[in-house]
Design a protein around this motif. Structure first.
Motif, PDB file in Angstrom:
ATOM      1  N   LEU A  56     -51.235 -29.143   0.935  1.00 16.12           N
ATOM      2  CA  LEU A  56     -49.794 -28.389   1.443  1.00 16.12           C
ATOM      3  C   LEU A  56     -48.639 -29.140   1.058  1.00 16.12           C
ATOM      4  N   ARG A  57     -49.042 -30.754   1.189  1.00 21.89           N
ATOM      5  CA  ARG A  57     -47.669 -31.305   1.134  1.00 21.89           C
ATOM      6  C   ARG A  57     -47.335 -31.448  -0.315  1.00 21.89           C
ATOM      7  N   LEU A  58     -48.379 -31.786  -1.293  1.00 24.19           N
ATOM      8  CA  LEU A  58     -47.995 -31.807  -2.520  1.00 24.19           C
ATOM      9  C   LEU A  58     -47.748 -30.585  -3.264  1.00 24.19           C
ATOM     10  N   SER A  59     -48.131 -29.530  -2.761  1.00 21.82           N
ATOM     11  CA  SER A  59     -47.712 -28.217  -3.477  1.00 21.82           C
ATOM     12  C   SER A  59     -46.258 -27.519  -2.721  1.00 21.82           C
ATOM     13  N   ALA A  60     -45.943 -27.961  -1.610  1.00 24.40           N
ATOM     14  CA  ALA A  60     -44.860 -27.191  -0.869  1.00 24.40           C
ATOM     15  C   ALA A  60     -43.525 -27.017  -1.913  1.00 24.40           C
ATOM     16  N   LEU A  61     -43.146 -28.265  -2.345  1.00 27.26           N
ATOM     17  CA  LEU A  61     -41.942 -27.947  -3.255  1.00 27.26           C
ATOM     18  C   LEU A  61     -42.142 -27.040  -4.518  1.00 27.26           C
ATOM     19  N   ALA A  62     -43.233 -27.377  -5.162  1.00 25.59           N
ATOM     20  CA  ALA A  62     -43.638 -26.590  -6.314  1.00 25.59           C
ATOM     21  C   ALA A  62     -43.719 -25.044  -6.049  1.00 25.59           C
ATOM     22  N   LEU A  63     -44.376 -24.572  -5.092  1.00 30.73           N
ATOM     23  CA  LEU A  63     -44.459 -23.345  -4.388  1.00 30.73           C
ATOM     24  C   LEU A  63     -43.151 -22.704  -4.336  1.00 30.73           C
ATOM     25  N   ALA A  64     -42.248 -23.354  -3.702  1.00 31.67           N
ATOM     26  CA  ALA A  64     -40.944 -22.912  -3.412  1.00 31.67           C
ATOM     27  C   ALA A  64     -40.137 -22.883  -4.461  1.00 31.67           C
ATOM     28  N   ALA A  65     -40.054 -23.667  -5.569  1.00 33.24           N
ATOM     29  CA  ALA A  65     -39.474 -23.730  -6.831  1.00 33.24           C
ATOM     30  C   ALA A  65     -39.989 -22.343  -7.534  1.00 33.24           C
TER      31      ALA A  65
END
Lengths: 1055, 129
Positions: A56-65
């Protein structure tokens, strides 16, 4: 011990060197870090994650982008509903077409798709029938901007490959890692690959965890396996259990207390036994938070454990998987089930019983108008998803006003015999109100208050329930999901005091708004599991509390004592079956990353290994001997056998296992208390245990052993002392109304004066001879018997009696007016008149009383009509003709009047009442009382004072018709049950003397203030007040001074 | 030493593994014991594996007890087996006891339907009432 090994490795690391602790759960990681820092002091740059939280931590920004939102489970299921609907419209469901309309298909698809996604499989590789659905599923997710768990890990992997920032590329301590899928395994492999230094612990039996040893970089990982010889102080049996569970090795050893097994009759008692053991452990000095109850089937145990631990006052922290469901979700389901079952009153009562009904203040009754957009997953929902929970967690509830549901409502629903249908709900509640109004007309001063209270409560129930029933009745038979969601939101807002968690769950379905039409059954199919599993709020701080968790949630944690309930067939191990949509044969062809039977079996075994592996001092295994909800016997699973085999090196037989488990348990089916009172978990168990010992055990006959009961409650003390004193030979104040003090005597005489003014009802006087105390409670105090719900498959006796008297009166008037009581008249014509009159009267009563089950009503009316025909025949043949019917006396203005002018008999007894029929034979008159019961075996005059109506009514008749010659009175048992027999009492000296004797005895009782509990033989069997006296009144009376009962006994000796 | 009058029948049950048999006997005469020993014999011989054996009982309690007894008998047979192949067959059976079809007729049918709902045309999430 892996925990110690991980701790030792961490302790050896520099305190300021960046490091990642990868734990199976955040709680396990916290335990490890707390222990490390307690040992080492402050550390800097250390991070702790689980695989999921790291993803979740690693993917949060990329998912949001990318504009993607992590979808909660209900939303994913809704996506599958939409996929099925779309494909069905296009005729593209293929082999799945025939089951396309089944509500379980979307959930089954979701389960399979989740596995496929996490195995990183593409649609093209799948069997033909899944290609289009899976493609459509992924396309729908993308079009809605939703991500599932496979997206989460895929994006996390991309980030992990590209980034060098902590927590990547730092020393790694993988403590019992548990990658379950290909993507999770890839992430773990990547972490190991990029870490400059790695250390891992793995559980021997955990197939998922052991994958760490097969990573390409395994040689770089220092792997610490279980070492059963290492732990110091661990008891031998527990060590053998942990080392040899499911292995082919057998190491013989003595049984010790570290591994025990118990069984109990049902999950509820099993939970109580666990609570008892927890208390015993606490007494030995084990802190509560060093104990855990680990569940393979939380659904079967959480409610029982909650109750047992509450009773034992044991503080407990239930994790999300083990937490009890939020009652609001269950309440909405109960209402929907109510609608699905034709507005069932039982389901409505279930809704009421959950105690979530809102107060009816206007601000809470407001109905939302705008449809809500899809709610994005909240932080808490995400955490829930990541922990593989079932549904969205409750949002913070607004301050709400819960309606305190009157206890009487459920009872009123029973009284009203509401079964279903909106019209019937209205009709039955109306009918009950009319019946209460009728009762109120006839009620005496004591009854009035109670009936009025009941009527008021009924009005409140109507006001509350009928709008909800109307709302449920308006639910569509079939509609698009959008319409259903609007209706469900309205229903939730109106019926649940804290609707937010439910509304939040419903909002996840917004994406299927256009799908439909679907039926209520489909809606229930979709919501039942999800709403029923919306978890109640969890306690914020688990410290100092016993942990109640699923086994998976306890992965990586260590406790002194672990309880593993439910080791019964089909509970643990659970039934292992193949996936319904993708068989094992197809899976083998597709990918080795997909689950198969052998892996499912391995997971079940790993679960037991994990559970027993979490114990450091003792493990308590248990199983229920009965399945509570189906009342069927259960047997222990072979996992229980296996655990004992591993611990002792010898496989016990089934009978031996059952015997050992049974001996450890304290309670039995018929007596839910331990053998020794000191081991009771609460006061109720203590009392039962103590009483058993006193009645049948070692303390039998011991004086003073139950003395503590006198201090338990002042009411209990008073009741016990009263009961005990009743056994003394002298008559005392505890024996009924005996020796009243001045105040009581004054009140008694005042009441006597009032009764003389109003006149006695003859039926009230009959109670005196049965038992003076019963007469006192019913007539003087005005105590009403407690209402008991009766079955509605036959007409209630009171209603039956009411109807037959109504019919007799109406028929008698009709027949009398047409001269059809005469034996010379046409019998067949008289019969026709009788039947048509009964039919008319029955129709009117039916309209008034609105019977619950028409067939029951029709059968009862038919029986009554047949009895009345026979009654007519017997009456015509008797030579006597009824001339007055339902003849009321003692009231100045008839039935409606409240003025009393009792008929006073020559010896001074004032009476009021109704004579069923006054019959004439030439110049002679007699009083007849119609009876629907069983006649006495022999003719009686006053039947020992208990059958006064014929004699007293004859005397009344003499007063009412002084110019006529009254021959006597008769009790006419005018039903088939009574065989149409008469008990005729001539108005002669014996009857007059007996009546006077009755009066004399009662007057004397009033003057002396002596109404003892002195029942006639068998009188207690039918007494409404038996609870007041207890079951031994006849025995006690035999020990009392007989002289004070002489007058009563003389009365009872009257013919 | 006396010989049971049905000794021959018992021997057939234990050894004639290729034959289909119907065993009719009074309560307490050892039908379940014979059934379990026959299952163990079939497994030991390698004729089939445990997941391809079906044992149907009248009650769930009987099914549960039979599974426990089968577990014990497989274990005993494994210890007694002198042949390596036989021992392997028995160990494989012990490792797959969870998938053994020892059930009531209702339970067995429900399992079949649960694994093949598409072929049966029923809801994959059906529940037995």
């Amino acid at each position: 011990m892996r925990f110690r090994q991980a701790l030792r490795w961490l302790s050896a690391q520099p305190a300021a060197r960046p490091l990642l602790v990868l734990a199976p759960t955040l709680d396990a990681g916290n335990d490890l870090l707390r222990a490390a820092t307690a040992h080492k002091g402050a550390v800097f740059g250390w991070a702790m994650e689980s695989l999921s939280s790291l993803a979740l931590r690693l993917s949060a920004l990329a998912l949001a982008a990318r504009g993607l939102t992590l979808a909660p489970p209900l939303a994913l299921e809704a996506v599958c509903v939409r996929v099925v609907s779309e494909l069905q419209k296009r005729g593209a469901l293929g082999r799945l077409g025939p089951i396309g309309d089944r509500p379980g298909l979307p959930r089954a698809l979701l389960r399979t798709f989740s596995e496929l996604g996490q195995a990183a499989l593409e649609a093209e590789a799948l069997p033909a029938e899944l290609v289009e659905p899976y493609r459509e599923y992924r396309a729908t997710l993308a079009s809605l901007g939703l991500a599932d768990r496979s997206d989460l890990f895929s994006v996390a992997l991309e980030t992990a490959r590209a980034s060098n920032l902590p927590p990547l590329c730092v020393a790694l301590c993988a403590y019992d890692p548990a990658p379950k899928t290909r993507l999770e395994r890839q992430l773990l492999e990547l972490l190991v690959q990029r870490a400059p230094l790695s250390f891992a612990t793995v559980a021997t039996h955990d197939a998922a965890a052991s994958t760490v040893t097969s990573t390409p970089d395994a040689t770089r990982v220092k792997v610490a396996d279980d070492d059963p010889s290492e732990p110091e102080g661990m008891p031998p049996a527990l060590r053998r259990l942990q080392a040899h569970l499911f292995s082919s090795q057998q190491v013989l050893g003595e049984a010790d207390e570290s591994v025990s097994i118990l069984s109990a009759p049902g999950e509820s008692r099993e939970s109580v036994e666990i609570a008892r053991r927890i208390l015993a452990e606490a007494e030995r000095g084990v802190p509560f938070d060093r104990m855990a109850i680990l569940l393979r089937s939380p659904f079967h145990y959480r409610t029982h454990l909650l109750e047992a631990l509450r009773r034992a006052k044991i503080p407990a922290h239930f994790t999300r998987a083990a937490a009890r469901p939020e009652p609001g979700g269950r309440a909405l389901l109960a209402l929907l089930e109510c609608a699905a079952e034709g507005l069932s009153a039982t389901r409505f009562a279930e809704y009421l019983s959950l105690g979530v009904a809102p107060d009816r203040s206007p601000d809470l009754a407001a109905v939302p108008t705008d449809s809500e957009p899809l709610a994005p997953a909240s932080d808490e929902e995400t955490a829930q998803l990541l922990r593989a929970g079932l549904a969205a967690p409750p949002a913070p509830a607004r301050a709400s006003k819960h309606l305190i549901v009157p206890r009487r409502w459920e009872s009123l629903l029973v009284d009203a015999a509401v079964i279903g249908g909106a019209a019937r709900w209205h009709r039955r509640l109306d009918a009950l109100e009319r019946a209460l109004a009728r009762q109120l007309e006839r009620a005496g001063e004591f009854e009035r208050l109670a009936v009025e209270r009941e009527r008021d409560q009924l009005r409140e129930l109507r006001q509350f329930a009928l709008p909800i029933i109307d709302l449920l009745a308006k639910l569509p038979e079939a509609a698009a999901w959008g319409d259903w969601l609007a209706a469900l939101r309205e229903l939730t807002e109106r019926t649940i005091a804290a609707p937010e968690p439910i509304l939040s769950a419903l909002a996840q379905l917004a994406i299927v708004r256009e799908v439909g039409p679907v039926s209520l059954k489909d809606v229930l199919g979709m919501l039942r599991e999800r709403l029923g599993e919306v978890s109640a709020r969890l306690s914020a701080n688990p410290g100092g509390q016993v942990l109640v968790a699923s086994i998976d949630e306890a992965r990586g944690r260590v406790f002194d004592v672990v309880f593993v309930p439910g080791l019964a067939e089909k509970l643990f191990p659970q039934r292992v079956v193949e996936d319904p949509l993708l068989s094992d044969a197809e899976r083998e062809l597709l990918s080795a990353d997909l689950d198969s039977q052998s892996r499912r079996v391995a997971n079940e075994r790993a679960a037991l290994a994990l559970a027993v592996g979490a114990a450091r001092k003792r493990v308590v295994l248990s199983y229920p001997r009965f399945e509570s909800d189906k009342a069927r016997p259960r047997v222990p699973s072979f996992y229980a056998l296996e655990a004992i085999r591993a611990a002792e090196g010898r496989l016990p037989g089934f009978a031996e296992l059952a015997r050992r488990a049974d001996q450890t348990s304290q309670t039995r089916m018929g007596w839910p208390a331990p053998n020794a009172a000191a081991q009771a978990i609460d006061d109720a168990e203590y009392d039962l245990s103590q009483l058993r010992d006193l009645l049948t055990g070692a303390a039998k006959g011991a004086d003073g052993a139950a003395h503590y009961l006198l201090t338990a409650s002042p009411r209990l003390r008073r009741a016990l002392q009263f009961r005990a004193r009743r056994w003394r030979p002298e008559w005392r104040y505890v024996d009924g109304l005996v020796e009243p003090n001045a105040l009581a005597r004054e009140a008694l005489l005042a009441r006597h004066a009032r009764l003389l003014e109003r006149g006695f009802a003859v039926t009230a006087l009959e109670k005196y001879a049965a038992c003076p105390y019963r007469f006192y409670l019913a007539t003087v105090v005005g105590l009403r018997p407690r209402k008991v719900a009766t079955a509605i498959e036959e007409m209630e006796p009171a209603t039956r009696g009411l109807l037959i008297h109504e019919f007799l009166q109406r028929v008698s008037v009709e027949l009398h007016e047409q001269g059809l009581f005469s034996a010379d008249s046409d019998f067949l014509h008289a019969r026709r008149v009788l039947l048509s009159t009964v039919n008319r009267a029955a129709a009117e009563q039916r309209d008034q009383l609105a019977p619950a089950i028409p067939r029951v009503w029709d059968d009862a009316i038919s029986d009554m009509a047949a009895d009345l025909v026979r009654w007519l025949q017997v009456t015509r043949d008797s030579g006597w003709q009824p001339v007055h019917f339902e003849h009321e006396f003692g009231r100045a203005g008839g039935k409606a009047s409240s003025e009393h002018t009792p008929v006073v008999l020559p010896f001074g007894l004032p009476l009021r009442g109704v004579i069923d029929a006054i019959e004439q034979n030439g110049p002679l008159l007699r009083a007849t009382d119609y009876k629907t019961g069983t006649p006495p075996e022999l003719p009686v005059v006053v039947g020992g004072g208990r059958q006064l109506q014929p004699a007293l009514y004859a005397l009344v008749l003499e007063q009412l018709f002084p110019l006529s010659q009254v021959t006597g009175g008769t009790a006419f048992y005018c039903t088939t049950k009574g065989q149409f027999t008469r008990n005729e009492v001539p108005l002669e000296a014996p009857a007059r003397a007996a009546a006077a004797a009755v009066h004399g005895a009662i007057e004397s009782a009033f003057q002396e203030g002596f109404f003892p509990a002195a029942p006639a033989e068998k009188a207690c069997d039918f007494c409404d007040f038996r609870r007041i006296c207890g079951p031994y009144e006849r025995e006690r009376v035999l020990r009392k001074e007989a002289t004070k009962l002489e007058r009563l006994l003389e009365l009872r000796a009257l013919p | 030493m006396s010989v049971l009058i049905d000794a021959r029948a018992r021997e057939i049950i234990a050894s004639e593994l290729d034959q289909t048999l119907v065993v009719e006997a009074a309560a307490g005469t050892g039908k379940t014991t014979a059934l379990i020993s026959r299952i163990v014999a079939v497994i030991r011989s390698g004729m089939t594996t445990l997941d391809r054996v079906v044992a149907v009982t009248f009650t769930e309690k009987a099914a549960g007890e039979m599974k426990l007894r089968l577990r014990a008998e497989l274990d005993r047979a494994r210890h007694e087996a002198s042949d390596r192949a036989q021992r392997t067959h028995l160990e494989q059976a012990l490792a797959a006891l969870e998938v053994a079809h020892i059930n009531t007729i209702h339970g067995f049918c429900a399992d079949l339907l649960r694994e093949r709902p598409v072929a049966a045309g029923i809801d994959p999430q059906f529940a037995v009432l």
